[in-house]
Design a protein around this motif. Structure first.
Motif, short mmCIF file in Angstrom:
data_model
loop_
_atom_site.label_atom_id
_atom_site.label_comp_id
_atom_site.label_asym_id
_atom_site.label_seq_id
_atom_site.Cartn_x
_atom_site.Cartn_y
_atom_site.Cartn_z
N LEU A 196 -29.32 6.58 -24.73
CA LEU A 196 -28.23 5.83 -25.35
C LEU A 196 -28.26 4.41 -24.83
N ARG A 197 -27.71 3.49 -25.66
CA ARG A 197 -27.65 2.09 -25.29
C ARG A 197 -26.38 1.49 -25.88
N GLY A 198 -26.08 0.28 -25.42
CA GLY A 198 -24.92 -0.42 -25.94
C GLY A 198 -24.74 -1.72 -25.21
N THR A 199 -23.61 -2.36 -25.45
CA THR A 199 -23.27 -3.60 -24.77
C THR A 199 -21.82 -3.55 -24.35
N VAL A 200 -21.45 -4.43 -23.43
CA VAL A 200 -20.06 -4.57 -23.00
C VAL A 200 -19.65 -6.03 -23.17
N THR A 201 -18.36 -6.25 -23.38
CA THR A 201 -17.80 -7.60 -23.40
C THR A 201 -16.54 -7.62 -22.55
N PRO A 202 -16.37 -8.65 -21.77
CA PRO A 202 -17.34 -9.72 -21.52
C PRO A 202 -18.44 -9.24 -20.58
N ALA A 203 -19.63 -9.85 -20.73
CA ALA A 203 -20.75 -9.47 -19.88
C ALA A 203 -20.47 -9.74 -18.41
N ALA A 204 -19.60 -10.70 -18.13
CA ALA A 204 -19.30 -11.06 -16.74
C ALA A 204 -18.65 -9.94 -15.96
N ALA A 205 -18.18 -8.89 -16.63
CA ALA A 205 -17.58 -7.75 -15.93
C ALA A 205 -18.61 -6.96 -15.13
N LEU A 206 -19.89 -7.06 -15.53
CA LEU A 206 -21.01 -6.38 -14.84
C LEU A 206 -20.65 -4.94 -14.45
N PRO A 207 -20.31 -4.09 -15.42
CA PRO A 207 -19.85 -2.75 -15.06
C PRO A 207 -20.98 -1.79 -14.69
N GLN A 208 -20.65 -0.86 -13.84
CA GLN A 208 -21.48 0.33 -13.68
C GLN A 208 -21.17 1.23 -14.87
N VAL A 209 -22.21 1.86 -15.42
CA VAL A 209 -22.07 2.71 -16.60
C VAL A 209 -22.49 4.13 -16.23
N LEU A 210 -21.60 5.07 -16.41
CA LEU A 210 -21.89 6.48 -16.16
C LEU A 210 -21.91 7.25 -17.47
N ALA A 211 -22.97 8.01 -17.72
CA ALA A 211 -23.05 8.91 -18.86
C ALA A 211 -22.97 10.32 -18.32
N ILE A 212 -21.93 11.04 -18.67
CA ILE A 212 -21.65 12.36 -18.10
C ILE A 212 -21.79 13.40 -19.21
N ARG A 213 -22.77 14.28 -19.06
CA ARG A 213 -22.99 15.31 -20.09
C ARG A 213 -21.94 16.40 -19.90
N SER A 214 -20.89 16.32 -20.69
CA SER A 214 -19.75 17.22 -20.54
C SER A 214 -19.92 18.54 -21.26
N SER A 215 -21.05 18.69 -22.00
CA SER A 215 -21.25 19.92 -22.77
C SER A 215 -21.83 21.04 -21.93
N ILE A 216 -22.06 20.79 -20.62
CA ILE A 216 -22.54 21.84 -19.73
C ILE A 216 -21.68 21.86 -18.49
N THR A 217 -21.75 22.97 -17.75
CA THR A 217 -21.03 23.10 -16.50
C THR A 217 -21.99 23.59 -15.42
N PRO A 218 -22.12 22.90 -14.25
CA PRO A 218 -21.45 21.63 -13.97
C PRO A 218 -22.06 20.50 -14.78
N ALA A 219 -21.30 19.43 -14.98
CA ALA A 219 -21.76 18.31 -15.80
C ALA A 219 -22.87 17.54 -15.12
N ASP A 220 -23.83 17.01 -15.91
CA ASP A 220 -24.84 16.09 -15.41
C ASP A 220 -24.29 14.67 -15.48
N THR A 221 -24.60 13.86 -14.49
CA THR A 221 -24.18 12.46 -14.49
C THR A 221 -25.38 11.56 -14.33
N PHE A 222 -25.50 10.55 -15.22
CA PHE A 222 -26.58 9.56 -15.18
C PHE A 222 -25.93 8.18 -15.13
N SER A 223 -26.55 7.25 -14.40
CA SER A 223 -25.89 5.97 -14.21
C SER A 223 -26.85 4.80 -14.37
#
Length: 283
Positions: A196-223
């Motif tokens: 997956l990909r995307g963008t954030v606004t404003p870019a100056a926020a410089l966020p950490q992005v977590l993708a959490i696969r909630s369809s399984i237990t325990p959930a997988d987390t990718f960052s």
């Protein structure tokens, strides 16, 4: 003090020292696959993270058998892993490989790994004792049986989780003693090609992005972390439904609306497809 450790999406591969190994017999060439090892990174709060990569080995026999290790053709070199984010990867090895079962991979580092902090200072990376033989990464017995196939492994190195600051370190102490390297590395077979990909606004926020696969237990987390243009990309994600969370790491300027944490749910990732979730406002 010499210390070793171990540390792999297939977009924009910057070839480092690519070395191929050819079999002498025609029959062997027909039966062999090509094994590629690649390195990508989930970034952390540093200007540079340089790993002194000395060698890469794979294990082909039963666990614990010291004769099962095979050295892959790789030229020792320093690699700044922060150059390989948002879908980019470094091609470390491309070699003929006889079909069989690949059980473990081990990447050994030399004594010259270091980080450059946001303060511009260089800090050596230390490793806890007991890891002189390198860190072994399990591959869940990935089989390489298809002939004439290009088989890829991705070493997904999580900088933010892998570099740990000593709790008792203070400014003015020996810079060599500030950081420990405790690698957190996900090994992914490249038949997992969702993303997956995307963008954030404003870019100056410089966020950490977590993708959490909630369809399984325990959930997988990718960052990962959005770049200075606000773009981010996560590769080698298993199919499933994800929750994507954004955590700004910067503070808005005085007089501006503050940045906020945002959670998006119901994001579907499908193998062989790159899901674009568009722009996410953080104000």
């Amino acid at each position: 003090m010499q210390f070793h450790r171990t540390l792999l999406y297939t977009l924009v591969a910057a070839p480092l020292a690519l070395v191929s190994c050819n079999n002498d017999k025609a029959d062997d060439a027909l039966a062999s696959s090509t094994l590629e090892v690649r390195l990508t990174d989930a970034p952390g709060d540093f200007r540079a993270v340089v790993l002194d990569v000395q060698k890469i080995e794979i294990h082909l026999k039963e666990e614990g058998n010291p004769d099962g290790w095979r050295l892959l053709p790789f030229k020792a070199q320093p690699i700044n892993v922060l150059e390989y984010v948002n879908g980019r990867s470094a091609l470390l090895v491309s070699s003929d490989f006889d079909p069989g079962t690949l059980k473990e991979i081990r990447l050994v580092l030399g004594p010259d790994s270091y980080v450059t902090g946001r303060d511009g200072q260089r800090y050596d990376l230390k490793t806890p004792s007991g890891q002189s033989s390198g860190i072994k990464l399990k591959l869940d017995k990935k089989n390489l049986y298809q002939q004439r196939d290009n088989y890829q492994l991705l070493l997904d190195f999580d900088v933010a989780k892998s570099i740990v600051e000593r709790g008792n370190w203070k400014p003015g102490n020996d810079k060599k003693e500030r950081y420990l390297l405790k690698p957190v590395i996900r090994v992914v077979a490249q038949d997992i090609r969702g993303g997956l990909r995307g963008t954030v606004t404003p870019a100056a926020a410089l966020p950490q992005v977590l993708a959490i696969r909630s369809s399984i237990t325990p959930a997988d987390t990718f960052s990962t972390t959005a770049d200075v243009a606000g773009a981010f990309q996560l590769g080698a994600l298993p199919s499933g439904t994800y929750r994507v969370e954004f955590f700004p790491t910067a503070t808005a300027l005085a007089g501006q609306t503050g940045y906020k944490q945002v959670i998006r749910t119901g994001i579907t990732v499908t193998n062989d497809q790159l899901t674009d979730i568009g722009s996410t406002p953080l104000q």
